[in-house]
Design a protein around this motif. Structure first.
Motif, PDB file in Angstrom:
ATOM      1  N   ASP A   1       0.859  -1.182   0.000  1.00 60.99           N
ATOM      2  CA  ASP A   1       0.000   0.000   0.000  1.00 60.99           C
ATOM      3  C   ASP A   1       0.897   1.234   0.000  1.00 60.99           C
ATOM      4  O   ASP A   1       1.931   1.250  -0.669  1.00 60.99           O
ATOM      5  CB  ASP A   1      -1.019  -0.025   1.132  1.00 60.99           C
ATOM      6  CG  ASP A   1      -0.377  -0.023   2.521  1.00 60.99           C
ATOM      7  OD1 ASP A   1       0.868  -0.061   2.606  1.00 60.99           O
ATOM      8  OD2 ASP A   1      -1.108   0.021   3.524  1.00 60.99           O
ATOM      9  N   LEU A   2       0.528   2.257   0.734  1.00 64.97           N
ATOM     10  CA  LEU A   2       1.192   3.554   0.610  1.00 64.97           C
ATOM     11  C   LEU A   2       2.688   3.516   0.892  1.00 64.97           C
ATOM     12  O   LEU A   2       3.461   4.212   0.231  1.00 64.97           O
ATOM     13  CB  LEU A   2       0.528   4.577   1.538  1.00 64.97           C
ATOM     14  CG  LEU A   2      -0.647   5.362   0.954  1.00 64.97           C
ATOM     15  CD1 LEU A   2      -1.744   4.430   0.465  1.00 64.97           C
ATOM     16  CD2 LEU A   2      -1.203   6.346   1.968  1.00 64.97           C
TER      17      LEU A   2
ATOM     18  N   ASP B   1       4.480   2.517  -2.141  1.00 63.89           N
ATOM     19  CA  ASP B   1       4.370   3.587  -3.134  1.00 63.89           C
ATOM     20  C   ASP B   1       5.407   4.672  -2.842  1.00 63.89           C
ATOM     21  O   ASP B   1       6.085   5.170  -3.749  1.00 63.89           O
ATOM     22  CB  ASP B   1       2.961   4.187  -3.102  1.00 63.89           C
ATOM     23  CG  ASP B   1       2.509   4.732  -4.457  1.00 63.89           C
ATOM     24  OD1 ASP B   1       2.943   4.204  -5.495  1.00 63.89           O
ATOM     25  OD2 ASP B   1       1.698   5.672  -4.468  1.00 63.89           O
TER      26      ASP B   1
ATOM     27  N   ASN C   1      -4.289   1.670  -2.853  1.00 64.15           N
ATOM     28  CA  ASN C   1      -4.527   2.584  -1.740  1.00 64.15           C
ATOM     29  C   ASN C   1      -5.879   2.182  -1.161  1.00 64.15           C
ATOM     30  O   ASN C   1      -6.917   2.517  -1.723  1.00 64.15           O
ATOM     31  CB  ASN C   1      -4.551   4.024  -2.250  1.00 64.15           C
ATOM     32  CG  ASN C   1      -4.729   5.053  -1.156  1.00 64.15           C
ATOM     33  OD1 ASN C   1      -5.179   4.740  -0.058  1.00 64.15           O
ATOM     34  ND2 ASN C   1      -4.405   6.299  -1.451  1.00 64.15           N
TER      35      ASN C   1
ATOM     36  N   LEU D   1      -2.096   2.750  -6.609  1.00 57.66           N
ATOM     37  CA  LEU D   1      -0.807   3.294  -6.165  1.00 57.66           C
ATOM     38  C   LEU D   1      -0.143   3.923  -7.387  1.00 57.66           C
ATOM     39  O   LEU D   1       0.408   3.233  -8.243  1.00 57.66           O
ATOM     40  CB  LEU D   1       0.064   2.195  -5.562  1.00 57.66           C
ATOM     41  CG  LEU D   1      -0.458   1.578  -4.264  1.00 57.66           C
ATOM     42  CD1 LEU D   1       0.467   0.466  -3.799  1.00 57.66           C
ATOM     43  CD2 LEU D   1      -0.619   2.634  -3.173  1.00 57.66           C
TER      44      LEU D   1
ATOM     45  N   ASP E   1      -3.723  10.253  -2.547  1.00 57.01           N
ATOM     46  CA  ASP E   1      -4.089  10.010  -3.932  1.00 57.01           C
ATOM     47  C   ASP E   1      -3.722  11.179  -4.850  1.00 57.01           C
ATOM     48  O   ASP E   1      -2.999  10.979  -5.842  1.00 57.01           O
ATOM     49  CB  ASP E   1      -5.580   9.677  -4.045  1.00 57.01           C
ATOM     50  CG  ASP E   1      -5.965   9.266  -5.448  1.00 57.01           C
ATOM     51  OD1 ASP E   1      -5.486   8.223  -5.917  1.00 57.01           O
ATOM     52  OD2 ASP E   1      -6.737  10.010  -6.082  1.00 57.01           O
TER      53      ASP E   1
ATOM     54  N   SER F   1       0.142  11.560  -5.067  1.00 57.13           N
ATOM     55  CA  SER F   1       0.879  10.529  -5.801  1.00 57.13           C
ATOM     56  C   SER F   1       0.609  10.552  -7.295  1.00 57.13           C
ATOM     57  O   SER F   1       1.336   9.914  -8.067  1.00 57.13           O
ATOM     58  CB  SER F   1       0.533   9.151  -5.233  1.00 57.13           C
ATOM     59  OG  SER F   1      -0.840   8.855  -5.443  1.00 57.13           O
TER      60      SER F   1
END
Length: 305
Positions: A56-57, A60, A78, A84, A251, A254
């Motif tokens: 997940d994050l 990323d 995410n 991601l 979000d 990124s």
């Protein structure tokens, strides 16, 4: 008394995470060690293979920071928000800027289990209705030695370093977790080196009084890092809640490479550790994530003489 394995995050990462390593940061929805990932970014580790059942994050962020050359995973996104975006840009680049190796959830668990048991492979049946064997040549058909047909096999996964977050541990590394479990135990036993990040260090007597919560024994732990709030923005059952605002905010950040690099400078490279991260996050936001009290029941193990 067991010798203390307590170390700072900076020292643990510096000594135990090496360029070119396969690194697994495990934890399922909660107990995800963002603090360790951020320290890996700060120290500029390179050419890592990042393994995780559900990136997940944190992955990323780490991949956006340039620490990895490969991602081994089963699902990525995410949670509750979308994709991601930093990872996606690098996968879709021409040529691709990161190598990927994809399995199912159970395929990853099976790989860690095989690694922990020092098995040459792990047989599973769950790939017959999917295209994953076409995408990943390491998922292979084998004939059962007991005459009941074809099954699929996945190779063992033996990380150089597994990093897990836990509610508490002794100074010697006996680590206790409650709440939702992932494959932390399997990933730790499969690894060559293990870093456990905890909310608090407790006396051995506390561990001994509640032994069934110990999922990782100190004998396989190389370093214990005391890092309260080290799993933020994920949550730690009983300590703090998931910071949903963070996931929503990530979000749009990124989706733009300049914004993500600015975030990495502001929240990663320009900070010297978790304490300054929490100071920057702010007392009000931290206070809003603290849960109420819901104690579990107690048991009497009996005093046998």
């Amino acid at each position: 008394m067991t010798a203390s394995k307590v170390a700072s995050m900076a020292d643990a990462v510096r000594e135990l995470v090496r360029d070119g390593d396969t690194v697994a940061i495990e934890g399922f929805t909660h107990l995800i060690s963002f603090a360790a990932g951020h320290e890996i970014i700060r120290q500029g580790k390179r050419d890592l293979t990042l393994a995780r059942m559900t990136p997940d994050l944190i992955y990323d962020q780490m991949i956006a920071a340039g620490v990895a050359r490969k991602l081994v995973f089963s699902w990525l996104g995410n949670p509750g928000v979308g994709g991601l975006n930093a990872i996606r840009r690098r996968i879709e680049a021409d040529p691709a800027e990161i190598e990927i190796e994809e399995y199912s959830h159970f395929g990853m668990v099976a790989r860690y289990t095989a690694g922990a048991a020092r098995l040459p492979f792990f047989p599973i049946r769950s790939y017959f209705e999917t295209d994953l064997p076409k995408a990943n040549p390491l998922i292979r058909q084998i004939e059962s030695p007991y005459g009941d047909g074809i099954v699929y096999a996945v190779p063992p996964l033996r990380p150089d370093v597994t990093i897990v977050h836990a509610q508490r541990a002794s100074a010697g590394g006996d680590s206790q977790v409650w709440g939702l479990l992932g494959c932390q135990k399997e990933a730790a036993f499969a690894a060559e080196r293990v870093i456990v990040v905890v909310e608090e260090i407790v006396d051995e007597a506390v561990i001994r009084a509640d032994p069934n919560r110990t999922i990782i024994p100190g004998l396989i732990v190389d370093a214990v890092v005391v890092e309260p709030w080290g799993a933020h923005p994920s949550y730690v059952q009983g300590a703090y809640d998931r910071d949903n605002r963070f996931y929503l905010d990530w979000d749009p950040i990124s989706r733009d490479e300049d914004r993500i690099q600015a975030w990495l400078r502001e929240w990663g490279h320009d900070l010297d550790g978790r304490a300054t991260y929490l100071e920057k996050l702010g007392a009000d936001r931290i206070a809003a994530l603290k849960p109420g009290s819901a104690p579990s029941g107690s048991v009497d193990y009996g005093d046998y003489r």
